[in-house]
Design a protein around this motif. Structure first.
Motif, PDB file in Angstrom:
ATOM      1  N   LEU A 119     -63.880  43.733  23.194  1.00 48.98           N
ATOM      2  CA  LEU A 119     -63.335  42.930  23.862  1.00 48.98           C
ATOM      3  C   LEU A 119     -64.084  41.667  23.299  1.00 48.98           C
ATOM      4  CD1 LEU A 119     -62.093  44.525  26.185  1.00 48.98           C
ATOM      5  CD2 LEU A 119     -63.746  43.480  28.175  1.00 48.98           C
ATOM      6  N   ALA A 120     -62.711  40.881  23.317  1.00 43.61           N
ATOM      7  CA  ALA A 120     -62.436  39.699  22.959  1.00 43.61           C
ATOM      8  C   ALA A 120     -62.738  38.863  24.185  1.00 43.61           C
ATOM      9  CB  ALA A 120     -61.292  38.520  22.603  1.00 43.61           C
ATOM     10  N   CYS A 121     -63.764  37.551  23.626  1.00 41.47           N
ATOM     11  CA  CYS A 121     -64.477  37.143  24.393  1.00 41.47           C
ATOM     12  C   CYS A 121     -64.116  35.719  23.755  1.00 41.47           C
ATOM     13  CB  CYS A 121     -66.022  37.393  25.002  1.00 41.47           C
ATOM     14  SG  CYS A 121     -67.102  36.738  25.772  1.00 41.47           S
ATOM     15  N   ILE A 122     -63.001  35.288  24.615  1.00 38.35           N
ATOM     16  CA  ILE A 122     -63.425  33.829  24.620  1.00 38.35           C
ATOM     17  C   ILE A 122     -62.756  32.847  25.729  1.00 38.35           C
ATOM     18  CG2 ILE A 122     -61.135  33.146  23.356  1.00 38.35           C
ATOM     19  CD1 ILE A 122     -60.644  35.003  21.733  1.00 38.35           C
ATOM     20  N   ASN A 123     -63.348  31.706  25.304  1.00 39.05           N
ATOM     21  CA  ASN A 123     -63.491  31.296  26.858  1.00 39.05           C
ATOM     22  C   ASN A 123     -62.172  29.487  26.442  1.00 39.05           C
ATOM     23  OD1 ASN A 123     -64.683  28.046  27.692  1.00 39.05           O
ATOM     24  ND2 ASN A 123     -65.790  29.263  28.936  1.00 39.05           N
ATOM     25  N   ARG A 124     -61.333  29.961  27.859  1.00 39.74           N
ATOM     26  CA  ARG A 124     -60.638  29.296  27.457  1.00 39.74           C
ATOM     27  C   ARG A 124     -60.322  27.799  27.456  1.00 39.74           C
ATOM     28  NH1 ARG A 124     -54.962  29.664  29.916  1.00 39.74           N
ATOM     29  NH2 ARG A 124     -53.765  27.625  29.358  1.00 39.74           N
ATOM     30  N   GLU A 125     -61.353  26.850  28.486  1.00 39.56           N
ATOM     31  CA  GLU A 125     -61.207  25.317  28.412  1.00 39.56           C
ATOM     32  C   GLU A 125     -61.987  25.336  27.187  1.00 39.56           C
ATOM     33  OE1 GLU A 125     -64.942  25.147  31.494  1.00 39.56           O
ATOM     34  OE2 GLU A 125     -63.372  25.452  33.348  1.00 39.56           O
ATOM     35  N   VAL A 126     -63.183  25.420  26.034  1.00 37.06           N
ATOM     36  CA  VAL A 126     -62.959  25.485  24.743  1.00 37.06           C
ATOM     37  C   VAL A 126     -62.064  24.855  23.756  1.00 37.06           C
ATOM     38  CG1 VAL A 126     -64.758  25.675  22.869  1.00 37.06           C
ATOM     39  CG2 VAL A 126     -65.275  26.532  24.398  1.00 37.06           C
ATOM     40  N   VAL A 127     -60.683  25.812  24.123  1.00 33.50           N
ATOM     41  CA  VAL A 127     -59.814  26.378  23.266  1.00 33.50           C
ATOM     42  C   VAL A 127     -59.047  25.017  23.054  1.00 33.50           C
ATOM     43  CG1 VAL A 127     -57.590  27.183  22.456  1.00 33.50           C
ATOM     44  CG2 VAL A 127     -59.890  28.447  22.653  1.00 33.50           C
ATOM     45  N   ASP A 128     -59.419  24.926  24.678  1.00 31.47           N
ATOM     46  CA  ASP A 128     -57.942  23.562  25.275  1.00 31.47           C
ATOM     47  C   ASP A 128     -58.128  22.402  24.695  1.00 31.47           C
ATOM     48  OD1 ASP A 128     -56.268  25.485  26.852  1.00 31.47           O
ATOM     49  OD2 ASP A 128     -57.243  25.400  28.344  1.00 31.47           O
ATOM     50  N   VAL A 141     -56.577  35.541  20.452  1.00 36.21           N
ATOM     51  CA  VAL A 141     -56.073  36.415  21.580  1.00 36.21           C
ATOM     52  C   VAL A 141     -55.987  35.911  22.860  1.00 36.21           C
ATOM     53  CG1 VAL A 141     -55.567  37.909  19.349  1.00 36.21           C
ATOM     54  CG2 VAL A 141     -57.779  37.235  21.227  1.00 36.21           C
ATOM     55  N   MET A 142     -55.670  36.409  24.220  1.00 38.92           N
ATOM     56  CA  MET A 142     -56.670  36.098  25.530  1.00 38.92           C
ATOM     57  C   MET A 142     -57.690  36.467  25.159  1.00 38.92           C
ATOM     58  SD  MET A 142     -53.162  36.479  27.932  1.00 38.92           S
ATOM     59  CE  MET A 142     -53.863  35.993  28.919  1.00 38.92           C
ATOM     60  N   ASN A 143     -58.542  36.359  26.361  1.00 41.13           N
ATOM     61  CA  ASN A 143     -59.747  36.712  26.958  1.00 41.13           C
ATOM     62  C   ASN A 143     -59.893  37.802  27.050  1.00 41.13           C
ATOM     63  OD1 ASN A 143     -62.372  36.301  26.954  1.00 41.13           O
ATOM     64  ND2 ASN A 143     -62.327  36.173  29.465  1.00 41.13           N
ATOM     65  N   ASP A 144     -60.818  38.965  26.846  1.00 40.16           N
ATOM     66  CA  ASP A 144     -60.663  40.622  27.556  1.00 40.16           C
ATOM     67  C   ASP A 144     -59.873  41.071  27.223  1.00 40.16           C
ATOM     68  OD1 ASP A 144     -63.223  39.886  29.098  1.00 40.16           O
ATOM     69  OD2 ASP A 144     -62.213  39.555  30.725  1.00 40.16           O
ATOM     70  N   SER A 145     -59.334  40.804  25.614  1.00 38.62           N
ATOM     71  CA  SER A 145     -57.910  41.186  24.949  1.00 38.62           C
ATOM     72  C   SER A 145     -59.118  42.502  24.399  1.00 38.62           C
ATOM     73  CB  SER A 145     -57.316  40.475  24.282  1.00 38.62           C
ATOM     74  OG  SER A 145     -56.368  40.060  25.232  1.00 38.62           O
ATOM     75  N   VAL A 146     -58.125  43.415  24.494  1.00 39.34           N
ATOM     76  CA  VAL A 146     -59.017  44.543  23.226  1.00 39.34           C
ATOM     77  C   VAL A 146     -58.311  44.135  21.771  1.00 39.34           C
ATOM     78  CG1 VAL A 146     -58.981  47.621  22.846  1.00 39.34           C
ATOM     79  CG2 VAL A 146     -58.959  46.734  24.957  1.00 39.34           C
ATOM     80  N   VAL A 147     -59.305  43.586  21.027  1.00 42.85           N
ATOM     81  CA  VAL A 147     -59.190  43.722  20.189  1.00 42.85           C
ATOM     82  C   VAL A 147     -59.967  45.446  18.913  1.00 42.85           C
ATOM     83  CG1 VAL A 147     -59.236  41.601  19.687  1.00 42.85           C
ATOM     84  CG2 VAL A 147     -61.482  42.577  19.499  1.00 42.85           C
ATOM     85  N   TYR A 148     -59.260  45.361  17.815  1.00 41.90           N
ATOM     86  CA  TYR A 148     -60.320  46.498  17.033  1.00 41.90           C
ATOM     87  C   TYR A 148     -60.372  45.975  15.740  1.00 41.90           C
ATOM     88  CZ  TYR A 148     -57.355  49.712  20.024  1.00 41.90           C
ATOM     89  OH  TYR A 148     -56.768  50.445  21.394  1.00 41.90           O
ATOM     90  N   ALA A 149     -61.245  46.620  15.219  1.00 41.96           N
ATOM     91  CA  ALA A 149     -61.867  46.385  14.246  1.00 41.96           C
ATOM     92  C   ALA A 149     -60.739  45.450  13.163  1.00 41.96           C
ATOM     93  CB  ALA A 149     -62.773  47.129  12.793  1.00 41.96           C
ATOM     94  N   GLY A 150     -61.066  44.259  12.052  1.00 44.11           N
ATOM     95  CA  GLY A 150     -60.083  44.361  11.446  1.00 44.11           C
ATOM     96  C   GLY A 150     -58.802  43.315  12.062  1.00 44.11           C
ATOM     97  N   GLU A 151     -58.966  42.995  13.201  1.00 49.36           N
ATOM     98  CA  GLU A 151     -57.774  42.579  13.701  1.00 49.36           C
ATOM     99  C   GLU A 151     -58.065  41.712  13.936  1.00 49.36           C
ATOM    100  OE1 GLU A 151     -54.844  45.829  16.200  1.00 49.36           O
ATOM    101  OE2 GLU A 151     -56.485  44.349  17.407  1.00 49.36           O
ATOM    102  N   GLY A 152     -56.662  40.155  14.061  1.00 49.63           N
ATOM    103  CA  GLY A 152     -57.012  39.171  14.139  1.00 49.63           C
ATOM    104  C   GLY A 152     -57.957  38.658  15.294  1.00 49.63           C
ATOM    105  N   LEU A 153     -58.619  37.267  15.448  1.00 52.32           N
ATOM    106  CA  LEU A 153     -58.587  37.510  17.196  1.00 52.32           C
ATOM    107  C   LEU A 153     -58.840  35.689  17.076  1.00 52.32           C
ATOM    108  CD1 LEU A 153     -61.228  38.458  18.822  1.00 52.32           C
ATOM    109  CD2 LEU A 153     -63.049  36.788  17.799  1.00 52.32           C
TER     110      LEU A 153
END
Length: 350
Positions: A119-128, A141-153
Motif C-alpha cells: 500500500l502506497a504511503c504518501i503524505n499529501r501535505e509534503v507533496v503539495d 500515486v494516491m495515498n493508500d493505492s495498491v502498488v505491485y512490485a516494480g510499479e511506479g510510485l
C-alpha cells in the motif's frame, strides 16, 4: 539567436549564475555537457554516446572527434546551482523510504518504484509543499493505492536545466522534518499481511445448484492478487439463522477474515445484512458512498474483519471492496470516517 536554442559562439548565456557556452572540444575537460550527443555507425549502432550532464574527461576527446565534434555546448555550474539530473536524484534520495527503489536520473527525472506488493504511503501535505517551491516537481500515486512490485510510485523532476541548490535543500529539509516527526519517509510502501479468509456464499439458487457460483472465483482472484487466500468456501440458502450459524463456524476456525456474499440489497428476502448483525458484529458501516459497491457492509466480529459483499464484486473490476480490503491487509482498523472519505473520487461508473 535564430533557429537554435543555444547561443552563438563566444556569446555565453547566463542561466541563474551558471553559464551555457560553446567551447572547443580540447577545452571542455571538466565541464558539463548541455545536451545529449549521438553516435551513428551505419549498419551497427545509432544512439546516445554521451548523455546530457556528462562531465567531459580527457579520454572522451578522441570519441568526440570521431563523431565530428570540434566544439561543444557546456555548462559552467555556479557553486549554488545543480544540473537537472543531480537535482532530481537528490530529491529522490531524500523522499524515498521503506520498500522503495529509485533509478538513475534521465532528462531531469528520477522514477521511484515499489519493491513489493503493498500500500502506497504518501503524505499529501509534503507533496503539495514541495510543489509550491517552483522549478522542481514531485508526482505520486494516491495515498493508500495498491502498488505491485516494480510499479511506479513517484517521480521527481527538475523543470529547468539548471536548478538553484536552495530548492533541493528545501526538499531535503521538508523530508527530514517529516522523518523526525513520523519516523518514516514521505514516500514509502506498507507491506500487506497474508490472511486466510472464510467465504460464505448465500443464496438458495446457488445452494441448490440452479445457477453456478461466480462469487467464489472473483473473490479468490482478488485475495490472491494481494498475497492472501480463501481458505474455505461454504454455501447456504437465504435463511438468517443458517447464515449466522455458518458465520460462527468460520469464527471458530480461526480465520483472519470472514467474507459473506450475496443478499446485500434491501429486498425483503435478502437476509445477509441482518444475519451479519445478528451474529454479534460491531457494524462500522452498512453502505458506502462509492459506486460500484454502495451496498457493502463492513464490521468486526470479536475483532475479526467481516465483509458483506454486494453483487458488483462478481463483475466490476474495482469496487468499494477493492478500497477497503488492502487497508485491512495492511493492518489498518477501519472506522466510520474511513468510509465517509470514500465518497470523494468514489464514482467509478456512471
Amino acid at each position: 539567436m535564430t533557429g537554435s536554442s543555444f547561443p552563438l559562439k563566444d556569446e555565453p548565456t547566463i542561466i541563474s549564475s551558471s553559464i551555457l557556452r560553446e567551447v572547443k572540444v580540447e577545452d571542455a575537460v571538466g565541464m558539463v555537457l548541455a545536451h545529449d550527443l549521438t553516435q551513428i555507425l551505419p549498419g551497427q549502432f545509432k544512439g546516445r554516446l554521451f548523455r546530457k550532464g556528462h562531465v567531459v574527461v580527457s579520454e572522451d576527446i578522441p570519441k568526440l572527434k570521431d563523431i565530428g565534434k570540434e566544439n561543444l555546448y557546456v555548462i559552467e555550474l555556479a557553486e549554488d546551482d545543480l544540473h537537472e539530473d543531480d537535482a532530481a536524484g537528490r530529491m529522490a534520495v531524500a523522499l524515498s523510504g521503506e520498500n522503495t527503489v529509485y533509478g538513475e536520473p534521465h532528462e531531469g527525472k528520477v522514477s521511484v518504484k515499489s519493491e513489493i506488493t503493498g500500500l502506497a504511503c504518501i503524505n499529501r501535505e509534503v507533496v503539495d509543499e514541495i510543489n509550491r517551491l517552483g522549478e522542481i516537481a514531485l508526482a505520486t500515486v494516491m495515498n493508500d493505492s495498491v502498488v505491485y512490485a516494480g510499479e511506479g510510485l513517484a517521480a521527481t523532476r527538475a523543470i529547468p536545466l539548471i536548478v538553484p541548490e536552495v530548492k533541493v535543500k528545501a526538499v531535503e529539509r521538508i523530508a527530514d522534518d517529516y522523518r523526525k516527526r513520523y519516523g518514516r519517509a514521505p514516500v514509502s510502501v506498507r507491506p500487506l499481511q497474508s490472511m486466510k479468509a472464510g467465504l460464505l456464499t448465500t443464496g438458495s439458487e446457488v445452494f441448490t445448484g440452479r445457477i453456478v457460483d461466480k462469487f467464489g472465483p472473483a473473490v479468490r482472484a482478488k485475495l490472491e492478487a494481494l498475497g492472501s487466500e480463501v481458505a474455505e468456501q461454504r454455501f447456504v440458502p437465504d435463511d438468517r439463522q443458517t447464515i449466522v450459524k455458518e458465520i460462527n463456524y468460520f469464527l471458530q476456525q480461526g480465520y483472519d477474515m470472514i467474507l459473506v456474499t450475496g443478499g446485500m440489497s434491501v429486498d425483503p428476502d435478502d437476509r445477509t445484512p441482518g444475519a451479519i448483525t445478528a451474529a454479534g458484529t460491531d457494524i462500522v458501516s452498512y453502505g458506502t458512498p462509492m459506486l460500484p459497491g454502495s451496498m457493502l457492509m463492513f464490521g468486526y466480529l470479536q475483532g475479526i474483519p467481516i465483509f458483506g459483499l454486494p453483487g458488483c464484486v462478481m463483475h466490476d473490476p474495482y469496487t468499494s471492496f477493492d478500497v477497503i480490503l488492502p487497508r485491512v491487509l495492511a493492518g489498518d482498523t477501519i472506522v466510520k470516517e474511513d468510509i465517509v472519505g470514500m465518497g470523494y473520487g468514489g464514482l467509478h461508473r456512471c
